[in-house]
Design a protein around this motif. Structure first.
Motif, PDB file in Angstrom:
ATOM      1  N   UNK A 294       0.810  -1.216   0.000  1.00 45.73           N
ATOM      2  CA  UNK A 294       0.000   0.000   0.000  1.00 45.73           C
ATOM      3  C   UNK A 294       0.839   1.259   0.000  1.00 45.73           C
ATOM      4  N   UNK A 295       1.962   1.227   0.712  1.00 44.30           N
ATOM      5  CA  UNK A 295       2.814   2.415   0.761  1.00 44.30           C
ATOM      6  C   UNK A 295       3.402   2.762  -0.600  1.00 44.30           C
ATOM      7  N   UNK A 296       3.781   1.763  -1.392  1.00 45.00           N
ATOM      8  CA  UNK A 296       4.349   2.097  -2.699  1.00 45.00           C
ATOM      9  C   UNK A 296       3.264   2.476  -3.701  1.00 45.00           C
ATOM     10  N   UNK A 297       1.989   2.268  -3.323  1.00 41.81           N
ATOM     11  CA  UNK A 297       0.887   2.808  -4.100  1.00 41.81           C
ATOM     12  C   UNK A 297       0.410   4.129  -3.502  1.00 41.81           C
ATOM     13  N   UNK A 298       1.317   4.791  -2.772  1.00 42.33           N
ATOM     14  CA  UNK A 298       1.136   6.162  -2.290  1.00 42.33           C
ATOM     15  C   UNK A 298       0.137   6.301  -1.142  1.00 42.33           C
ATOM     16  N   UNK A 299      -0.183   5.200  -0.453  1.00 37.78           N
ATOM     17  CA  UNK A 299      -1.056   5.282   0.706  1.00 37.78           C
ATOM     18  C   UNK A 299      -0.248   5.641   1.939  1.00 37.78           C
ATOM     19  N   UNK A 300      -0.808   6.497   2.774  1.00 37.93           N
ATOM     20  CA  UNK A 300      -0.216   6.768   4.075  1.00 37.93           C
ATOM     21  C   UNK A 300      -0.747   5.787   5.093  1.00 37.93           C
ATOM     22  N   UNK A 301      -0.441   6.055   6.348  1.00 37.16           N
ATOM     23  CA  UNK A 301      -0.994   5.235   7.414  1.00 37.16           C
ATOM     24  C   UNK A 301      -2.390   5.710   7.794  1.00 37.16           C
ATOM     25  N   UNK A 302      -3.131   4.828   8.400  1.00 39.14           N
ATOM     26  CA  UNK A 302      -4.426   5.166   8.979  1.00 39.14           C
ATOM     27  C   UNK A 302      -4.478   4.570  10.371  1.00 39.14           C
ATOM     28  N   UNK A 303      -5.406   5.032  11.154  1.00 40.27           N
ATOM     29  CA  UNK A 303      -5.495   4.518  12.519  1.00 40.27           C
ATOM     30  C   UNK A 303      -5.951   3.072  12.540  1.00 40.27           C
ATOM     31  N   UNK A 304      -6.877   2.724  11.651  1.00 37.87           N
ATOM     32  CA  UNK A 304      -7.435   1.379  11.611  1.00 37.87           C
ATOM     33  C   UNK A 304      -7.249   0.788  10.216  1.00 37.87           C
ATOM     34  N   UNK A 305      -7.626  -0.469  10.069  1.00 35.58           N
ATOM     35  CA  UNK A 305      -7.540  -1.125   8.779  1.00 35.58           C
ATOM     36  C   UNK A 305      -6.130  -1.580   8.456  1.00 35.58           C
TER      37      UNK A 305
END
Length: 482
Positions: A294-305
C-alpha cells in the motif's frame, strides 16, 4: 428434492452475497461470501462443498456459521468458470469469468533477493522444501492473495473490484554479502536493495513498482537478523522469516490459515502478534505484505484497517475463525526521512511514507459497518486514492501524459488540468492526516468541494510544517513538502 433432514417448505437455499452470474475478474483468486437460507446448524451439516469443473480436482470446503453465513476463496482458470456449491441436499451453480488484462502498462515487479555467499534457501523446519523455486512459488501465491484483498477492500467502500497487476517472482542477486545483511538494520537494508533494484531496472517510463522478499532473514536463538518490513517510494521490502508458514499451492491456503501448530520462536521467526501459530504467522504476513505494498501505491498510514493497526486479521476475510479474539494493537511508525538520502535513482526522494490518523467523530460507525467483523479494510481516503491510481486502472499513459497538478504554497491553491479525485494534508512533524477532501461525492467524512480544478485549502487545517498529496481522476499525483 430434499433429504430427510429438510422438508420442501423450509428447505435450505444457497445464496451468494457478493457475486452474481457472469461477474468478471482480472485476478485469479476470488473471495465468495454467501448464506444458507433456512439453515439449521442442529442438523449436523456444518460445511458446504465447492467444485470448479474448470480446474481438475479442485474441490473446496467452506465452514458455515451458526447463522448460515459462509466465505471461501476459489481459484479461477482463464475464461469462464463453472462453480457448483453443494450443501446437504441442495446445490447452486454460478459462472464467473477470469480475464487477465492484456499488456498492462503499469506493473508490480516481484523479486526474491539473494545476497552474495548465500544459497537462497529460506529458513524452515523438518527438512521442508526451502529452495529458491519454492520461495518464488510461495511469494507468487501470497501476492495473488494480496490482489484479492485489495479488490475486496475496494468494494467495501463502494468502488469496483480494482487491483494491481504483477510480474511473477524471479531471483534478484544482490551485491551485498550475507554477513553484512545480517548485521544491518531494516533501514540500511532498504536503502541498499532499493538503490540496487532501481539502478538495475532503470525504469525511465516509470511503469513499475517493486516488491522484494529478502532471503537473508534468519532467526537465531530468538534473534531476528537480515529482516525488514518497509515500503517507501517505489520499493517495498519484506523478510522471508515467516515463509515457513506460507502455503505454496492454492489448495493449502485454508489449512494454513487454520493451522494452530505452535511456532518455536527460538528456532523460527514468530511474527503472529501473540497467536504463536503457523496460521497466525501466515495471517500477519499477508497483512504486512498488503500494508507495505500500500505504501508504494502512495497510501499513508491510517489509525485502523490494513494501513493502520489491523494487519493481523486477514484470515477473517477468507475463513470462519472458530475462536476470534482481539489482538494487541500494532505500533505504526513513521518512515524515517534518512531513507531517502543517497538514493538518486527513480525519484524516491520525493516520496514519503506517512502516518494518517483520522479525527475522532461519527465515522467510526461507518468503519465498523465496512469491517463486517473482519477488521481488514481501507479507510475512505485510501480507497479513493487507489480508485484513481494508475496501477489500479491501467490507463494508457499516452492518453493522459499532458496532465499536471500545481500547488501555490503562498496562496494555498491547487490547480489541476484534470478534475481532482483526492487531496490529503498531512502533518510533516507527526506524519498524521489533518484533513482530506474527496471531489466525486459529498460524504460524512470529508468536506464538499465545488471546484475540482481549482482548490483553496482552508487556513484552519494548515500547520507550519505539512505535506500535501493530490491525485487527479486519471491517477496523476502531486506531492509537496513544506
Amino acid at each position: 428434492m430434499f433429504c430427510g433432514k429438510h422438508n420442501a417448505r423450509e428447505g435450505p437455499v444457497i445464496q451468494f452475497l457478493n457475486v452474481k452470474p457472469n461477474d468478471q475478474f482480472t485476478y485469479s483468486i476470488v473471495l465468495i461470501r454467501g448464506q444458507i437460507i433456512n439453515y439449521n446448524h442442529r442438523m449436523g451439516v456444518t460445511h458446504l462443498q465447492i467444485d470448479n469443473e474448470n480446474i481438475t480436482s479442485c474441490i473446496e470446503s467452506a465452514e458455515i456459521t451458526t447463522d448460515g453465513k459462509f466465505k471461501v476463496a476459489v481459484e479461477l482458470a482463464p475464461g469462464m468458470n463453472h462453480l457448483t456449491f453443494q450443501f446437504c441436499c441442495v446445490t447452486n451453480a454460478i459462472a464467473l469469468v477470469f480475464n487477465q488484462r492484456k499488456n498492462p502498462h503499469y506493473l508490480l515487479r516481484i523479486f526474491y533477493i539473494i545476497c552474495q555467499n548465500h544459497d537462497g534457501h529460506f529458513q524452515t523446519k523438518n527438512n521442508a522444501d526451502n529452495s529458491i523455486e519454492c520461495a518464488c512459488e510461495k511469494i507468487n501465491l501470497a501476492i495473488r492473495m494480496v490482489q484479492c484483498l485489495y479488490a475486496e477492500m475496494m468494494t467495501k467502500n463502494g468502488f469496483a473490484r480494482k487491483t494491481f497487476e504483477f510480474v511473477k517472482c524471479v531471483p534478484f542477486y544482490s551485491s551485498l554479502s550475507i554477513a553484512e545483511a545480517r548485521q544491518w538494520d531494516q533501514n540500511q537494508l532498504w536503502k541498499h536493495h532499493a538503490k540496487e533494484i532501481l539502478a538495475q531496472e532503470n525504469d525511465t517510463q516509470h511503469r513499475y513498482k517493486y516488491f522484494g522478499i529478502l532471503a537473508s532473514t534468519l532467526c537465531e536463538n530468538g534473534t531476528i537478523k537480515g529482516n525488514t518490513a518497509l515500503g517507501c517510494g517505489d520499493v517495498a521490502l519484506f523478510g522471508s522469516g515467516t515463509m515457513h508458514a506460507w502455503p505454496m499451492k492454492f489448495a493449502e491456503i485454508q489449512r494454513c490459515f487454520q493451522d494452530d501448530t505452535l511456532v518455536d520462536g527460538k528456532l523460527l521467526m514468530n511474527d503472529s502478534n501473540g497467536r504463536n501459530s503457523i496460521g497466525g504467522c501466515y495471517a500477519t504476513a499477508l497483512g504486512s505484505l498488503t500494508h507495505e505494498i500500500g505504501h508504494i501505491f502512495d497510501l499513508g498510514h491510517s489509525r485502523d484497517g490494513v494501513m493502520g493497526n489491523d494487519i493481523d486479521y486477514v484470515n477473517r476475510m477468507f475463513t470462519i475463525e472458530k475462536n476470534p479474539r482481539d489482538l494487541p494493537r500494532r505500533q505504526i511508525s513513521k518512515c524515517s526521512n534518512n531513507l531517502k538520502q543517497d538514493i538518486s535513482t527513480g525519484g524516491i526522494t520525493n516520496n514519503r511514507r506517512l502516518t494518517t490518523i483520522k479525527k475522532s467523530n461519527p465515522i467510526l460507525a461507518n468503519y465498523h459497518c465496512r469491517r463486517n467483523d473482519d477488521l481488514t479494510f481501507l479507510t475512505e481516503n485510501c480507497a479513493i486514492m487507489l480508485n484513481a491510481h494508475k496501477w489500479f486502472n491501467q490507463t494508457d499513459e499516452t492518453e493522459t501524459s499532458s496532465s499536471s497538478i500545481q500547488y501555490d504554497s503562498k496562496r494555498k491553491i491547487i490547480e489541476s488540468m484534470l478534475p481532482l479525485a483526492l487531496v490529503e494534508i498531512r502533518s510533516k512533524e507527526s506524519g498524521m492526516c489533518m484533513q482530506y477532501y474527496r471531489f466525486d461525492v459529498c460524504s460524512a467524512t470529508s468536506a464538499a468541494v465545488a471546484d475540482p480544478f481549482n482548490f483553496t485549502i482552508a487556513g484552519n487545517v494548515i500547520e507550519q510544517n505539512y505535506d500535501l498529496i493530490a491525485i487527479d481522476k486519471n491517477g496523476h499525483i502531486m506531492k509537496w513538502s513544506s
